[in-house]
Design an enzyme around this catalytic site. Structure first.
Site, PDB file in Angstrom:
ATOM      1  N   GLY A  79       0.844  -1.197   0.000  1.00  0.00           N
ATOM      2  CA  GLY A  79       0.000   0.000   0.000  1.00  0.00           C
ATOM      3  C   GLY A  79       0.869   1.233   0.000  1.00  0.00           C
ATOM      4  N   SER A  80       0.726   2.082   1.014  1.00  0.00           N
ATOM      5  CA  SER A  80       1.509   3.316   1.057  1.00  0.00           C
ATOM      6  C   SER A  80       3.001   3.054   1.228  1.00  0.00           C
ATOM      7  CB  SER A  80       1.010   4.228   2.187  1.00  0.00           C
ATOM      8  OG  SER A  80       1.147   3.597   3.445  1.00  0.00           O
ATOM      9  N   GLU A 157       1.123   1.295  11.466  1.00  0.00           N
ATOM     10  CA  GLU A 157       0.074   0.364  11.024  1.00  0.00           C
ATOM     11  C   GLU A 157      -0.815  -0.075  12.192  1.00  0.00           C
ATOM     12  OE1 GLU A 157      -0.094   0.005   7.838  1.00  0.00           O
ATOM     13  OE2 GLU A 157       1.818   0.996   7.431  1.00  0.00           O
TER      14      GLU A 157
END
Length: 323
Positions: A79-80, A157
């Site tokens: 993802g990022s 996260e």
């Protein structure tokens, strides 16, 4: 703006003030409504472009070379982390993991949204071990830095993601798989959103969400840019459909919705100004109203200013009897 205010009187009705608001909007606010986001050009998203530039040449972000060791760890980002690696690494490889599907099924309340208006970010769902693969980037973390990096990523996260270990396959390479650590949000976590009527509703949520890390749309477009540049030709239908749907919102809906929202904001400022003057039996203070309008203009130049206004307008449109 000041020139449009000189003729105002406390006797003006809301309709008359709306007309003045229209003049102020056209003179000073219309230029703020641009579609900066419907494409994924590198100039539009410098964060992703900077990381992707010279990807294979600049494999480390360390100023001093650190020799690899058997105690190093690899982190896989899908993802990022693909385009926003805010931690030290001594090597990076593009590649994929088998048996998963990437989906925007996780709420974001700390990065691309807020608790009262969550955004959407990706997690992985189990897929066919022989057919489904998710592309991303693996980063090698030096043994001396791995404790600090893992602590940093555990915090980054923290909203529902857990560590797991699996094999990473290097892109266009027959090299042996690498054992990596990956963060994945399971369906049991509190921020798991699921499909929720699939792409159209997820796209609308992304279109109207922003958080401390910026607009949700930037997350989506940065990820799309990274996949396009690092893995040309790779297919991710879910990502492609979301990009197309959010682009349509930006190109077709956003200009009209933002114009309506800003006209309301300007009109409300003018009406409140007049009400206050009447209540205090004071003449209109043109300097004060100019300061309020200038404050509104400044707020419209900050990251994430559009999304709350878009959300309000879409909600009104949705529940309007005429819609």
């Amino acid at each position: 703006m000041f020139g449009y205010l000189k003729g105002l009187r406390t006797s003006h009705t809301r309709s008359q003030l709306s007309g003045v608001a229209g003049e102020i909007y056209r003179a000073s606010f219309a230029e703020l409504i641009t579609t900066d986001g419907p494409n994924t050009a590198p100039s539009t998203y410098p964060a992703a472009a900077a990381l992707l530039h010279g990807f294979d040449v600049e494999s480390s972000n360390q100023s001093v070379a650190i020799a690899p060791s058997d105690d190093d760890v690899w982190i896989f980002g899908y993802g990022s982390l693909v385009w926003k690696a805010d931690f030290p690494y001594i090597d990076r490889r593009r590649g994929f993991v088998w048996g998963f599907k990437r989906r925007f099924y996780q709420h974001s309340i700390d990065h691309r949204g807020v608790p009262e208006k969550p955004g959407r970010v990706v997690t992985l769902l189990p897929g066919d071990p022989a057919e489904d693969r998710v592309y991303g980037v693996a980063y090698r973390i030096a043994a001396a830095q791995k404790s600090a990096v893992l602590d940093h990523l555990d915090y980054r996260e923290k909203n529902g993601y857990e560590r797991c270990s699996l094999k990473f396959h290097e892109y266009l390479s027959a090299a042996e798989p690498i054992q990596v650590i990956m963060y994945v949000a399971t369906q049991a976590n509190d921020s798991y959103a699921g499909d929720v009527w699939q792409v159209p509703c997820i796209a609308r949520q992304i279109f109207t969400s922003a958080g401390p890390s910026g607009p949700n749309r930037d997350y989506l477009f940065n990820l799309a840019l990274a996949m396009d540049k690092l893995f040309p030709g790779a297919v991710d239908e879910h990502l492609t459909e979301l990009v197309a749907c959010v682009r349509r919102h930006i190109e077709q809906d956003e200009p009209v919705l933002l114009q309506r929202a800003l006209l309301e904001e300007i009109t409300n400022i003018l009406c409140q100004w007049v009400r206050e003057a009447v209540a205090e039996d004071e003449p209109l203070d043109h300097g004060e109203i100019s300061r309020r309008l200038e404050a509104l203009h400044r707020s419209c130049q900050k990251s994430g200013w559009r999304e709350p206004l878009l959300d309000i307008q879409l909600r009104r449109q949705r529940f309007s009897p005429s819609s």
